[in-house]
Design a protein around this motif. Structure first.
Motif, short mmCIF file in Angstrom:
data_model
loop_
_atom_site.label_atom_id
_atom_site.label_comp_id
_atom_site.label_asym_id
_atom_site.label_seq_id
_atom_site.Cartn_x
_atom_site.Cartn_y
_atom_site.Cartn_z
N ARG A 2 0.89 -1.16 0.00
CA ARG A 2 0.00 0.00 0.00
C ARG A 2 0.92 1.21 0.00
O ARG A 2 1.55 1.53 0.99
N TRP A 3 0.99 1.90 -1.15
CA TRP A 3 2.01 2.92 -1.30
C TRP A 3 1.44 4.26 -1.73
O TRP A 3 0.34 4.36 -2.26
N SER A 4 2.23 5.29 -1.45
CA SER A 4 1.98 6.64 -1.94
C SER A 4 3.32 7.16 -2.46
O SER A 4 4.31 6.41 -2.53
N LEU A 5 3.37 8.42 -2.81
CA LEU A 5 4.60 8.97 -3.34
C LEU A 5 5.71 9.03 -2.29
O LEU A 5 6.89 9.12 -2.63
N PHE A 6 5.35 8.98 -1.02
CA PHE A 6 6.35 9.19 0.03
C PHE A 6 6.48 8.01 0.99
O PHE A 6 7.39 8.01 1.82
N ASP A 7 5.63 7.01 0.89
CA ASP A 7 5.68 5.93 1.86
C ASP A 7 5.07 4.67 1.26
O ASP A 7 4.31 4.74 0.29
N TRP A 8 5.44 3.52 1.82
CA TRP A 8 4.84 2.26 1.38
C TRP A 8 4.80 1.28 2.55
O TRP A 8 5.58 1.37 3.48
N GLU A 9 3.85 0.36 2.45
CA GLU A 9 3.67 -0.65 3.48
C GLU A 9 3.39 -1.99 2.81
O GLU A 9 2.48 -2.09 1.97
N PHE A 10 4.16 -3.00 3.14
CA PHE A 10 4.00 -4.31 2.52
C PHE A 10 2.74 -5.00 3.08
O PHE A 10 2.60 -5.14 4.29
N ILE A 11 1.83 -5.41 2.17
CA ILE A 11 0.59 -6.05 2.61
C ILE A 11 0.34 -7.37 1.90
O ILE A 11 -0.74 -7.95 1.98
N GLY A 12 1.33 -7.88 1.17
CA GLY A 12 1.19 -9.17 0.51
C GLY A 12 0.20 -9.14 -0.64
O GLY A 12 0.19 -8.19 -1.44
N PHE A 13 -0.65 -10.15 -0.72
CA PHE A 13 -1.58 -10.28 -1.85
C PHE A 13 -2.94 -9.62 -1.58
O PHE A 13 -3.91 -9.93 -2.28
N GLU A 14 -2.99 -8.74 -0.61
CA GLU A 14 -4.27 -8.10 -0.27
C GLU A 14 -4.81 -7.28 -1.44
O GLU A 14 -6.01 -7.26 -1.69
N ASN A 15 -3.93 -6.58 -2.17
CA ASN A 15 -4.37 -5.79 -3.33
C ASN A 15 -5.01 -6.68 -4.39
O ASN A 15 -6.03 -6.33 -4.98
N PHE A 16 -4.41 -7.82 -4.64
CA PHE A 16 -4.95 -8.73 -5.65
C PHE A 16 -6.30 -9.29 -5.19
O PHE A 16 -7.23 -9.41 -6.00
#
Length: 310
Positions: free
Chosen positions: A61-75
């Motif tokens: 889960r990312w933006s221009l300034f930060d990101w967070e690993f969430i695995g396959f949740e987006n898929f």
């Protein structure tokens, strides 16, 4: 002792000469590889790195300034979107419809424009001209022309007593209407590819067919059609990939509407991006990439196998 020193002095130049010869041979063999370096760097910077970055950020889960690993949740979230099944169906229908039409029309126009007809050069220019026009410009122009009441197409149909359909406002016709515009714009490129394939057929084959008394249809079926198979495979591959990835024309004409009637995977991804769900839209891009690969790679394999077995 003097003889031993003389032998050593002769051995030093010989070793130096052998070393220089080996170095020269190595440089001669490595020299052609330097020509691959610019293309390799471009491929690495503009394709390989962005591709791997997309796969990585699709898991965050990312933006221009930060990101967070969430695995396959987006898929999981993207594949649970209610309009995804409809957009996937629309993508496949759109791709195969436009690809099939470009093959048939491109082949017919290629045969026509390589025959001995008048104004052949002018007709070739007219057929290819839409390819050069901006896709967004074509979309805006045809959106105006397909207006249900004030559009040029329905106005012309009304003159002869025909009530024109609501091209882009009817959910049953919106996707087909955009596909027709896509065919009009892209058939010129298919025609050029077919023209190149047709003129490459040796004239001796046609002369032998005429001597044997073969008509136009047997000549086309037995000579032209098999020998322009590489052109057909090229048109199918290019138009199918373009149709599966199509976005700009659809967005310019309908924005996926009315409702979700003309949504394709690319437009769903763009809507997620507009809403600020960057990780979700990146996952959608990965899904679209996999869909294209799952369709195009096996098809390309079977077409190449058929070409080899010919």
């Amino acid at each position: 002792m003097t003889a031993a020193v003389s032998t050593e002095l002769r051995a030093v130049p010989a070793e130096r000469e052998n070393g220089e010869r080996r170095r020269s041979n190595y440089l001669a063999k490595a020299y052609p590889l330097w020509y691959y370096l610019p293309a390799g760097l471009l491929f690495l910077v503009f394709f390989a790195i962005p591709t791997f970055a997309s796969f990585f950020f699709s898991l965050t889960r990312w933006s221009l300034f930060d990101w967070e690993f969430i695995g396959f949740e987006n898929f999981r979230q993207f594949l649970s979107e209610p309009q995804l099944i409809g957009s996937l169906r629309n993508t496949v229908v759109y791709a195969f419809l436009t690809s099939g039409a470009k093959v048939v029309l491109g082949m017919g126009l290629g045969l026509l424009l390589t025959s001995q007809i008048r104004a052949r050069g002018l007709l070739r220019s007219l057929v290819f001209f839409p390819v050069l026009v901006s896709t967004i410009g074509v979309g805006v122009m045809f959106t105006t022309m397909m207006h249900p009441t004030d559009g040029l197409i329905n106005t012309a149909l009304a003159v002869v007593g025909i009530e024109g359909p609501k091209w882009l406002a009817d959910p049953q016709l919106a996707l087909i209407s955009v596909a027709l515009v896509d065919i009009w714009k892209g058939v010129g490129l298919a025609t050029v590819i077919y023209m190149a394939g047709i003129v490459a057929v040796p004239a001796e084959y046609y002369e032998a067919a005429r001597v044997d008394g073969a008509g136009a249809w047997p000549t086309f079926r037995s000579i032209t059609l098999p020998l322009i198979r590489p052109a057909t495979f090229t048109v199918i591959t290019l138009s199918l990939i373009g149709g599966l990835r199509s976005f700009d024309l659809i967005w310019a004409m309908t924005s996926g509407g009315p409702g979700f009637a003309s949504d394709v995977i690319a437009s769903v991804v763009y809507k997620q991006y507009q809403a600020g769900f960057y990780g979700l839209s990146t996952a959608g891009n990965v899904v679209m990439f996999l869909v294209v690969m799952l369709i195009v790679v096996p098809l390309n394999y079977f077409m190449r196998k058929a070409e080899v077995d010919q």
